[in-house]
Scaffold this motif. Structure first.
Motif, PDB file in Angstrom:
ATOM      1  N   GLN A 907       0.804  -1.112   0.189  1.00 42.87           N
ATOM      2  CA  GLN A 907      -0.043  -0.022   0.112  1.00 42.87           C
ATOM      3  C   GLN A 907       1.475   1.388  -0.173  1.00 42.87           C
ATOM      4  O   GLN A 907       2.120   1.375   0.650  1.00 42.87           O
ATOM      5  N   LEU A 923      -9.458   3.129   3.044  1.00 43.70           N
ATOM      6  CA  LEU A 923      -8.734   3.078   2.421  1.00 43.70           C
ATOM      7  C   LEU A 923      -8.008   4.289   2.012  1.00 43.70           C
ATOM      8  O   LEU A 923      -9.032   4.790   1.302  1.00 43.70           O
ATOM      9  N   LEU A 925      -5.451   4.815   0.271  1.00 40.91           N
ATOM     10  CA  LEU A 925      -4.703   4.689  -1.646  1.00 40.91           C
ATOM     11  C   LEU A 925      -5.004   2.937  -1.467  1.00 40.91           C
ATOM     12  O   LEU A 925      -5.257   2.385  -0.394  1.00 40.91           O
ATOM     13  N   ASP A 926      -4.605   2.481  -2.825  1.00 41.01           N
ATOM     14  CA  ASP A 926      -4.987   0.910  -3.313  1.00 41.01           C
ATOM     15  C   ASP A 926      -4.578   0.282  -2.416  1.00 41.01           C
ATOM     16  O   ASP A 926      -3.403   0.199  -1.801  1.00 41.01           O
ATOM     17  N   LEU A 927      -4.661  -0.670  -2.319  1.00 38.34           N
ATOM     18  CA  LEU A 927      -4.342  -2.268  -1.700  1.00 38.34           C
ATOM     19  C   LEU A 927      -3.974  -3.196  -2.165  1.00 38.34           C
ATOM     20  O   LEU A 927      -4.747  -4.081  -3.147  1.00 38.34           O
ATOM     21  N   SER A 928      -2.669  -3.750  -2.106  1.00 37.18           N
ATOM     22  CA  SER A 928      -2.733  -5.008  -3.261  1.00 37.18           C
ATOM     23  C   SER A 928      -1.722  -5.602  -2.603  1.00 37.18           C
ATOM     24  O   SER A 928      -1.034  -5.559  -1.359  1.00 37.18           O
ATOM     25  N   ASP A 940      -4.010  -9.404  -6.395  1.00 44.87           N
ATOM     26  CA  ASP A 940      -5.513  -8.700  -6.060  1.00 44.87           C
ATOM     27  C   ASP A 940      -5.764  -7.515  -5.731  1.00 44.87           C
ATOM     28  O   ASP A 940      -3.876  -6.906  -4.711  1.00 44.87           O
ATOM     29  N   VAL A 941      -6.044  -6.096  -5.996  1.00 46.03           N
ATOM     30  CA  VAL A 941      -6.097  -5.106  -5.645  1.00 46.03           C
ATOM     31  C   VAL A 941      -7.349  -4.792  -5.244  1.00 46.03           C
ATOM     32  O   VAL A 941      -8.057  -5.085  -5.702  1.00 46.03           O
ATOM     33  N   LEU A 942      -7.095  -3.802  -4.495  1.00 45.33           N
ATOM     34  CA  LEU A 942      -8.636  -3.547  -4.077  1.00 45.33           C
ATOM     35  C   LEU A 942      -8.333  -1.802  -3.689  1.00 45.33           C
ATOM     36  O   LEU A 942      -7.875  -1.915  -3.449  1.00 45.33           O
ATOM     37  N   PRO A 943      -9.159  -1.402  -4.798  1.00 40.66           N
ATOM     38  CA  PRO A 943      -9.117  -0.060  -4.451  1.00 40.66           C
ATOM     39  C   PRO A 943      -9.661   0.670  -3.734  1.00 40.66           C
ATOM     40  O   PRO A 943     -10.841   0.710  -3.423  1.00 40.66           O
ATOM     41  N   ALA A 944      -8.989   1.857  -3.590  1.00 39.70           N
ATOM     42  CA  ALA A 944      -9.249   3.420  -2.920  1.00 39.70           C
ATOM     43  C   ALA A 944     -10.715   4.048  -2.634  1.00 39.70           C
ATOM     44  O   ALA A 944     -11.229   3.585  -4.335  1.00 39.70           O
ATOM     45  N   LYS A 946     -13.077   6.275  -4.752  1.00 42.07           N
ATOM     46  CA  LYS A 946     -13.119   7.599  -5.394  1.00 42.07           C
ATOM     47  C   LYS A 946     -14.229   8.820  -4.894  1.00 42.07           C
ATOM     48  O   LYS A 946     -15.540   8.036  -4.392  1.00 42.07           O
TER      49      LYS A 946
END
Length: 960
Positions: A907, A923, A925-928, A940-944, A946
């Motif tokens: 992150q 979140l 920031l994006d969490l990968s 895998d990415v969990l986007p923050a 928006k």
């Protein structure tokens, strides 16, 4: 040891004869008669090689054994009475008796007999014994072509008993000469023995001077002087002269005085003086001399004997190449060895030496191989000993003597020592007895279950044997394959593979030595098999957060389910969902406790309802063990016959249940949540053709009422929940028909009062009598139907077009076909027309995976394309970022193996390892999440979240 009997066919014959005698003890004399000539030949073979060399005690044993073959003279007489003619130029088919080895036995008998003038007679006896093996050879040929046990019993029943006269034996043997193969064998043996007779007198076997000798004294210890006197006037050096020139020859290299003893190399005695006039020779007793005999050997005689032996080897090498009868069993000419320097003189006529160290002539066990519980004899003969002691036990004995001992199954090899003591010193001999390995128990099972066995499942074989320290090779021999069993210490085990576990299976378990000699066997079968009952199992592996992160690995789950299935006699068809929501896969609390287990059961029932293709499966949530007792919670399901939460060690109890499933029919699937205040929050509903379970256990006072166009109730279905209390997940599979226009969820009478007070609503439909209470929820059949067209897949993005014929609201989702079953996957938006599939969340991919788009307007459904589109890009690792709670995430990673996946969170610029991550509540920031198993990896990415601009808010408000 010379091979006179081919081991494999001989062992097979012995096993089959032993089995016949065990079945019918009256056949023992006939079986013994069949084996008698073979056992005599085997005994001759054990000593023949030593007798051809320098072992004079072996020569004497061969002489004794060959002389005992005189009882087979009838067979030899039968041969002389037949006109068999010369053998045809055809090879002798391999049988029991090895033709080349038999030649060497005959040569050894010739040497043994010529020492006392009966060489030709003993050679004839050996031939007679080989001819008497005709019944055994004929039976062996029949066994190799499939002679049954009943046929063998018939043959033995027709043979003469062991005590029959020699003439009747010859008559019985003659019967087998009707067999052309046996007649050919006799012609070959006759031809080979004629070759032996032609060369008999040409071989000088010994290297000894023909003298009459006297020892003065007859004893003494090593290093002491001993006088040897030539007592005869016949001198081999100068036969026509006077005096004893041989005495002078013993002081040179022309001759030597030799001390010999049983089983030991001859020793040359140093000559200190020699008188040719009187024939007196004084020698020093050699170191390590044993009680035995003394002789004089000549260098020229030894040279002549070795020259004759070399010629004998060359002659039989030529015959090996040019004689068809020896083509498959040549003479092992390397066993005809040269005499050493010094050679041992023959014992007949040689003066006895009674001094030196004691000589243990024989110390052996008879038989040397026994079964546990059988007795054997220790026999010994010792020369020159003043005292004898057998150990263990320190038993004082005399010579010659014997001792009967009973073998136990505690040790493979029993070792006994014989300590012989004289005035000079003591020597020790050893004798060993081998206890045969015997199968004690043979257990055939399938995961601990005995017969009847389940066809198509591995059959476990477990063999225990004694003695436990025997280094045996165990194997299962089936009709067309052999399966080695592994183990030691008295126990071996293995597995007959599923494809061989079929009705009527039969075979045998064998115990063999490292050399391949089978010591015991046990037959099994034909076995009875039943067809395996099939059981579909849908598996969920929830993560449990109790004293840390815990989860059963996919490998542990597969092994546990496979093992429990075998133990229950089930053929398990295993499936795992490809898409599970976060709240259905992670739970806090001890899974062995009722609150957590109930929560898992409840969500498991909801997941099961979403999988119509797995309606008949038993749904199992496998959780890690937190106590030695494990855990198991079982409940009937609404959408499935059985729901279970259990640890791997309790799966067998789950599989012992017999779930009951309602037959497939058209049903409206309703799922949602019952909340406080009598509120029902529905999820997607859809009409499906599927089966259902018997229903969960908690009656909540609600009924699903099926209504027709006139709003009349066609049918009613009581509703139940897993959880006793609110909020609670509700699953209802309501049977509907083409006449059904709506389904209402209504409260029963007592519950209606609560609903009225909670909702503060008056009864609706006042035109109906009697008035009804307001429904908790109503699901109406809409007009029109959903349509999906133009579905395309380009390797990363799935595209489609969607519409509804009457503009009805609909839910869409992606479905994945895996292992022949369609599994619901990623939910889609109604206005959405494309998605870049998160393939990393759908792993581990399998060959044959397919993808399609599905939609439902709450009643009607559509899928496109029905057969799906092949999709091969799904990685071998499933990698999903899952939310446990605000600010807490965990890694759902499955590499399809034993675990051990490497997990890294990223992150911004921060990197963290481990299955669980704690961050700020929201979140920023994006969490990968990156997972690696061996050389494979996936991210895998969990986007923050928006923020929404005004235009986007307006569009969402307009289009939903």
């Amino acid at each position: 040891m010379i091979t006179v009997l081919n081991p494999a066919p001989f062992q097979r014959l012995v096993r089959r004869l032993d089995a016949a005698v065990r079945a019918d003890a009256s056949l023992a004399p006939a079986a013994s008669r069949v084996l008698a000539p073979l056992r005599l030949l085997a005994a001759l073979g054990r000593d023949a090689e030593a007798a051809l060399g320098d072992d004079q005690t072996a020569v004497e044993r061969v002489r004794l054994l060959a002389a005992s073959g005189n009882g087979h003279a009838g067979s030899l007489g039968l041969l002389h009475g037949l006109e068999l003619g010369s053998p045809p130029p055809a090879p002798l088919a391999p049988g029991l008796v090895h033709a080349g080895g038999l030649v060497l036995v005959a040569l050894a008998a010739d040497r043994a007999g010529r020492q006392i003038g009966i060489g030709r007679a003993l050679v004839d006896n050996v031939l007679g014994v080989a001819l008497s093996a005709a019944p055994a050879e004929a039976i062996n040929r029949a066994l190799s072509t499939g002679l049954s046990d009943e046929g063998l019993v018939g043959v033995l029943g027709g043979l003469i008993p062991q005590e029959a006269a020699d003439s009747r034996l010859a008559g019985t043997v003659a019967v087998f000469l009707a067999d052309p193969e046996e007649r050919h064998r006799w012609r070959c043996l006759q031809s080979l023995f004629e070759q032996i007779g032609d060369e008999s007198e040409a071989v000088a076997w010994e290297a000894t001077a023909p003298l009459s000798l006297v020892l003065e004294p007859a004893g003494g210890c090593p290093g002491e002087a001993l006088t040897l006197r030539v007592a005869s006037a016949h001198d081999p050096i100068e036969p026509s002269g006077t005096g004893f020139p041989i005495a002078s020859a013993l002081t040179s290299s022309a001759g030597a005085v030799v001390f010999a003893s049983s089983g030991r190399p001859a020793l040359t005695a140093p000559v200190t003086s020699a008188d040719p006039g009187t024939g007196r020779v004084v020698v020093r007793i050699p170191p390590d001399a044993r009680s035995g005999w003394v002789g004089v050997v000549l260098a020229a005689a030894r040279e002549a004997s070795n020259k004759a032996r070399s010629a004998l080897r060359a002659r039989w090498r030529r015959l090996n190449k040019g004689t068809p009868c020896l083509a498959s069993a040549p003479v092992p000419v390397e066993a005809i060895v040269d005499l050493p320097d010094p050679p041992s003189p023959p014992r007949p006529g040689a003066p006895r030496f009674e001094g030196g160290l004691p000589s243990i002539v024989t110390f052996a066990a008879e038989p040397a191989v026994v079964d546990a519980g059988e007795s054997f004899e220790l026999r010994w003969q010792v020369e020159g000993a003043e005292s004898l002691e057998i150990r263990p036990g320190s038993r004082t004995v005399e010579s010659p003597g014997s001792l009967s001992v009973t073998a136990t199954d505690q040790r493979r090899t029993l070792v006994y020592s014989l300590v012989a003591t004289s005035s000079c010193d003591a020597v020790t001999g050893t004798a060993e007895v081998r206890v045969r390995a015997r199968i004690r128990d043979l257990d055939l099972s399938q995961s601990g279950r005995g017969a009847p066995y389940v066809a198509g499942q591995p059959l476990e074989v477990r063999v225990s044997y004694t003695p436990a320290d025997a280094p045996m090779q165990a194997a299962v021999e089936l009709e067309e394959t052999t399966i080695a069993l592994a183990g030691d210490g008295g126990t071996c085990s293995g597995e007959i593979p599923p494809e061989l576990a079929l009705q009527g299976l039969r075979g045998r378990v064998t115990l063999a030595t490292d050399a391949g000699e089978i010591e015991d066997e046990r037959a099994f079968g034909p076995l009875t098999f039943v067809q395996a009952r099939s059981r579909r199992v849908a598996l969920l592996r929830p993560a449990v957060f109790a004293d840390g992160f815990q989860r059963v690995t996919s490998s542990e789950a597969r092994d546990a389910i496979s093992g429990a299935g075998r133990r229950a006699g089930l053929a398990v068809e295993l499936h795992e969902p490809v898409w599970v929501e976060d709240q259905d896969l992670a739970f806090e609390g001890d899974p062995g406790g009722a609150p957590t287990a109930t929560a898992i059961l409840e969500r498991l029932g909801v997941v099961a309802a979403r999988h119509p293709d797995l309606a008949g499966a038993c749904w199992v949530a496998l959780v890690p063990s937190t106590s030695e007792a494990g855990a198991m919670f079982v409940s009937p399901g609404d959408a499935t016959p059985l729901l279970a939460v259990c640890t791997p060690d309790r799966l067998s109890e789950v599989f012992a249940a017999e779930p009951q499933e309602a037959g497939a029919t058209t049903r409206l699937r309703i799922t949602g949540t019952l909340l406080d205040g009598a509120i029902f929050s529905p999820d997607t509903s859809v009409v499906e053709v599927r089966g259902a379970g018997p229903g969960t256990g908690n009656d909540i006072g609600l009924t699903a009422c099926v209504l027709d166009a006139r709003n009349q109730v066609q049918a009613q279905l009581p509703l139940r929940t897993v959880r006793n209390g609110l909020p609670a997940a509700l699953v209802a599979l309501v049977p509907v028909s083409p006449q059904t226009t709506a389904v209402e969820l209504r409260a029963d009478s007592d519950a209606a009062m609560e609903l009225r007070r909670a909702l503060r609503l008056r009864a609706i439909g006042a035109d109906l009598e009697p008035p009804i209470e307001p429904p908790l929820a109503r699901f109406e059949r809409p007009e029109g139907e959903p349509r999906i067209t133009n579905v395309r897949w380009d390797g990363s993005t799935l595209r489609w077009k969607f519409s509804h014929s009457r503009g009805g609201a609909s839910a869409l989702w992606v479905e994945i076909r895996r292992n022949g079953v369609w599994l619901p996957g990623i939910p889609l938006g109604e206005c959405q027309t494309a998605i870049e599939l998160p393939l990393q969340r759908l792993g581990p991919g399998q060959e044959g995976d397919r993808v399609r788009v599905a939609a439902s307007d709450g009643w009607h459904s559509a899928v496109e394309p029905p057969e799906g589109i092949p999709i091969s890009e799904i990685p071998s690792i499933r990698t999903v970022v899952r939310r446990l709670a605000p600010g807490r995430f965990w890694a759902d990673v499955d590499g399809g193996g034993e675990g051990g996946e490497e997990v890294v969170w990223r992150q911004g610029g921060d990197t963290t390892a481990g299955p669980v991550l704690e961050t700020a509540d929201e979140l920023a920031l994006d969490l990968s999440l990156e997972a690696r198993v061996g050389d494979s990896s996936a991210v895998d990415v969990l986007p923050a979240p928006k923020p929404l601009d005004r235009g986007r808010r307006r569009r969402l408000a307009t289009h939903g």
